[in-house]
Design a protein around this motif. Structure first.
Motif, mmCIF file in Angstrom:
data_model
loop_
_atom_site.group_PDB
_atom_site.id
_atom_site.type_symbol
_atom_site.label_atom_id
_atom_site.label_comp_id
_atom_site.label_asym_id
_atom_site.label_seq_id
_atom_site.Cartn_x
_atom_site.Cartn_y
_atom_site.Cartn_z
ATOM 1 N N ASP A 89 0.861 -1.187 0.000
ATOM 2 C CA ASP A 89 0.000 0.000 0.000
ATOM 3 C C ASP A 89 0.896 1.235 0.000
ATOM 4 O OD1 ASP A 89 -2.029 1.863 0.218
ATOM 5 O OD2 ASP A 89 -3.075 0.821 1.831
ATOM 6 N N VAL A 90 0.693 2.118 -0.984
ATOM 7 C CA VAL A 90 1.380 3.411 -1.005
ATOM 8 C C VAL A 90 0.301 4.480 -1.098
ATOM 9 C CG1 VAL A 90 3.558 2.593 -1.959
ATOM 10 C CG2 VAL A 90 1.717 3.218 -3.517
ATOM 11 N N GLU A 91 0.392 5.513 -0.232
ATOM 12 C CA GLU A 91 -0.705 6.468 -0.092
ATOM 13 C C GLU A 91 -0.157 7.888 0.046
ATOM 14 O OE1 GLU A 91 -4.368 5.202 2.168
ATOM 15 O OE2 GLU A 91 -3.667 6.796 3.477
ATOM 16 N N PHE A 109 4.753 9.839 -0.683
ATOM 17 C CA PHE A 109 3.804 8.960 0.009
ATOM 18 C C PHE A 109 3.907 9.181 1.519
ATOM 19 C CE2 PHE A 109 4.595 6.612 -4.014
ATOM 20 C CZ PHE A 109 3.313 6.747 -4.536
ATOM 21 N N TYR A 110 3.462 10.347 1.940
ATOM 22 C CA TYR A 110 3.538 10.752 3.345
ATOM 23 C C TYR A 110 2.660 9.881 4.237
ATOM 24 C CZ TYR A 110 2.073 13.519 7.414
ATOM 25 O OH TYR A 110 1.742 13.930 8.674
ATOM 26 N N ARG A 111 1.492 9.444 3.749
ATOM 27 C CA ARG A 111 0.535 8.753 4.598
ATOM 28 C C ARG A 111 0.916 7.295 4.849
ATOM 29 N NH1 ARG A 111 -4.523 11.206 5.260
ATOM 30 N NH2 ARG A 111 -5.476 9.159 5.419
ATOM 31 N N GLN A 112 1.247 6.569 3.801
ATOM 32 C CA GLN A 112 1.649 5.173 3.958
ATOM 33 C C GLN A 112 2.567 4.783 2.814
ATOM 34 O OE1 GLN A 112 -1.302 2.112 5.527
ATOM 35 N NE2 GLN A 112 -2.731 3.502 4.502
ATOM 36 N N SER A 113 3.449 3.841 3.088
ATOM 37 C CA SER A 113 4.313 3.295 2.047
ATOM 38 C C SER A 113 4.938 2.009 2.586
ATOM 39 C CB SER A 113 5.401 4.308 1.672
ATOM 40 O OG SER A 113 6.287 3.772 0.712
ATOM 41 N N GLY A 128 8.021 -0.681 6.187
ATOM 42 C CA GLY A 128 7.961 0.634 5.563
ATOM 43 C C GLY A 128 7.323 1.670 6.471
ATOM 44 N N ARG A 129 6.740 2.701 5.880
ATOM 45 C CA ARG A 129 6.064 3.756 6.634
ATOM 46 C C ARG A 129 4.630 3.318 6.894
ATOM 47 N NH1 ARG A 129 6.340 8.827 8.365
ATOM 48 N NH2 ARG A 129 4.519 10.181 8.227
ATOM 49 N N GLN A 130 4.232 3.243 8.192
ATOM 50 C CA GLN A 130 2.969 2.617 8.541
ATOM 51 C C GLN A 130 2.299 3.312 9.719
ATOM 52 O OE1 GLN A 130 3.459 -1.864 8.560
ATOM 53 N NE2 GLN A 130 5.608 -1.275 8.490
ATOM 54 N N TYR A 131 1.004 3.026 9.889
ATOM 55 C CA TYR A 131 0.278 3.505 11.060
ATOM 56 C C TYR A 131 0.774 2.785 12.309
ATOM 57 C CZ TYR A 131 -3.131 6.141 8.343
ATOM 58 O OH TYR A 131 -3.740 7.071 7.530
ATOM 59 N N TYR A 171 5.495 12.875 21.308
ATOM 60 C CA TYR A 171 4.070 12.607 21.183
ATOM 61 C C TYR A 171 3.839 11.468 20.196
ATOM 62 C CZ TYR A 171 4.431 15.290 16.833
ATOM 63 O OH TYR A 171 4.793 15.736 15.598
ATOM 64 N N VAL A 172 2.635 10.910 20.196
ATOM 65 C CA VAL A 172 2.276 9.832 19.274
ATOM 66 C C VAL A 172 1.908 10.464 17.937
ATOM 67 C CG1 VAL A 172 0.701 7.922 18.827
ATOM 68 C CG2 VAL A 172 1.479 8.373 21.158
ATOM 69 N N SER A 173 2.746 10.292 16.935
ATOM 70 C CA SER A 173 2.557 10.980 15.661
ATOM 71 C C SER A 173 1.560 10.283 14.739
ATOM 72 C CB SER A 173 3.900 11.124 14.942
ATOM 73 O OG SER A 173 4.458 9.851 14.677
ATOM 74 N N GLY A 174 1.221 9.034 15.022
ATOM 75 C CA GLY A 174 0.240 8.319 14.202
ATOM 76 C C GLY A 174 0.848 7.426 13.155
ATOM 77 N N ARG A 175 1.939 7.884 12.523
ATOM 78 C CA ARG A 175 2.623 7.084 11.501
ATOM 79 C C ARG A 175 4.110 7.082 11.791
ATOM 80 N NH1 ARG A 175 -0.578 10.737 8.638
ATOM 81 N NH2 ARG A 175 -2.440 9.831 7.667
ATOM 82 N N THR A 176 4.803 6.039 11.320
ATOM 83 C CA THR A 176 6.240 5.936 11.562
ATOM 84 C C THR A 176 6.929 5.354 10.334
ATOM 85 O OG1 THR A 176 5.954 5.611 13.945
ATOM 86 C CG2 THR A 176 8.007 4.856 12.991
#
Length: 408
Positions: A89-91, A109-113, A128-131, A171-176
């Motif tokens: 998933d790339v978003e 793909f700032y949201r997901q990759s 990858g970059r995930q929630y 803080y909890v940023s939501g994605r990493t």
């Protein structure tokens, strides 16, 4: 020309045949969301290093992503046999009002990759970059779905990167990014999550280097009940930011101070979430506590050409966020959202109560119109704001929004 045409057609047929034999699928999806905003950004009070009184202002603007973040993505899977699939998933996130990237202009793909493997019986492992699991545990209990622009819980969480009393508390940023994540299959409503992420450096929206991170969560859903528990530990990192303005009486009075580079202390985050559906009403509640480690004795924050601004300890305080609300399915095409929120910083007079109400009317399964109205009151040196809005210490804010969202 005929030879080239035949070659292209042959290549397309070969790729199509290969895709069919491997049983692959790729889906394009996304959201286009835009809204008009009225904001009363109330005047603030002086507090914190180099800060100054800021007069209140009324403003009207057009923004993007008020109900759901504007985005497009590609996701897909390939059946590898034996219940095993390759998945990805790339978003991308973007701003409809001006066509720019959302939050970070350097990241497509700032949201997901991410890419990984999923097994019917054993769950999925992705890279990858995930929630983050902590975000996934809280998400179902926020009436505004953790929206990065207008959700009050997003506002109070992201305040960790703005509020001087918590600036060095992570803080909890939501994605990493640089993450390895595991998600279990659904075991009669129970699901487990685990993530480990390696250090990463970003320049937008805040110049920051994060340390390695561990995140664990468990959720249960069934019989109208939802329960989520999460624990996240972020190792020490580093951030660069301006801590205010030159004080009055100096040649550069009112201008931003040079950026200070300071340590982010390691921080533990504890989260709990609860929701229960009664008929058309889904009652929702969540609580999080952010516990930083003690900074090194004598550590100070300096600014180039200015000198010492403040002890690092002044930027390190534990804080909690509590939210209670409800989502009401008023009709088959109308949804009402209500949320009250309170952010409290321990050890200083720094807190922010607020509330937000919303309504969404679906013109079709894909298209909706929505309203939002909200209020926040910062006390002490708190400067919580809806993301993308700058607030002065001790200010109050009133927000009103009318928007449209289309999903594809």
């Amino acid at each position: 020309m005929r030879f080239v045409t035949k070659s292209i057609c042959s290549a397309v047929l070969i790729l199509a045949a290969g895709g069919a034999s491997a049983q692959t699928s790729v889906t394009l999806y996304g959201v286009v969301d835009v809204f008009g905003q009225y904001l009363l950004n109330g005047s603030g009070t002086k507090g914190g290093p180099g800060t100054a009184y800021v007069p209140g202002a009324n403003s009207f603007s057009e923004r993007s992503g008020g109900s759901t973040g504007s985005m497009f993505g590609l996701k897909g899977s390939e059946d590898l046999g034996g219940g095993l699939k390759a998945i990805f998933d790339v978003e991308n996130g973007f701003n409809v009002n001006n066509g720019t990237f959302f939050a970070d202009s350097t990241t497509l793909f700032y949201r997901q990759s991410w890419v990984g493997l999923r097994h019917d019986d054993w769950g999925q492992l992705t890279f990858g970059r995930q929630y983050q699991p902590s975000f996934l545990a809280i998400y179902p209990t926020d009436p505004f779905r953790g929206n990065e622009v207008l959700s009050p819980i997003a506002a109070t969480d992201l305040a960790g990167a703005r509020d001087r009393a918590t600036l060095a508390t992570q803080y909890v940023s939501g994605r990493t990014s640089n993450a390895i994540a595991y998600q279990s299959p659904d075991w009669r409503g129970l699901r487990l999550y685990g993530m480990y992420a390696f250090s990463t450096t970003v320049t937008q929206p805040v110049q920051m280097t994060s340390g390695n991170m561990l995140d664990l969560a468990a959720t249960y859903s069934g019989y109208g009940l939802y329960v989520g528990l999460a624990y996240q530990f972020q190792h020490a990192g580093q951030e660069s930011a301006s801590l205010g303005q030159y004080p009055s009486g100096t040649p550069l009075a009112g201008q931003p101070l040079p950026a200070s580079t300071f340590d982010l202390v390691s921080t533990a985050h504890y989260s709990a979430a609860l929701a229960y559906r009664i008929g058309i009403v889904n009652l929702q509640f969540n609580y999080s506590y952010n516990s930083p480690s003690d900074p090194p004795p004598g550590a100070r924050v300096t600014a180039p050409g200015v000198g010492t601004l403040t002890p690092l300890a002044a930027l390190v305080h534990p804080y909690s966020i509590i939210e209670a609300g409800a989502t009401i399915q008023a009709t088959s095409v109308d949804v009402i959202e209500i949320a009250g929120i309170y952010r409290s910083v321990r050890g200083v007079d720094d807190n922010t109560p607020g509330f937000e109400i919303g309504a969404e009317h679906f013109l079709s399964k894909r298209t909706s119109l929505y309203l939002r109205a909200g209020y926040m009151k910062n006390n002490g040196i708190a400067n919580v704001s809806w993301p993308g809005v700058t607030a002065a210490d001790g200010s109050k804010q009133v927000l009103a929004v009318l928007g449209m969202s289309h999903r594809f």
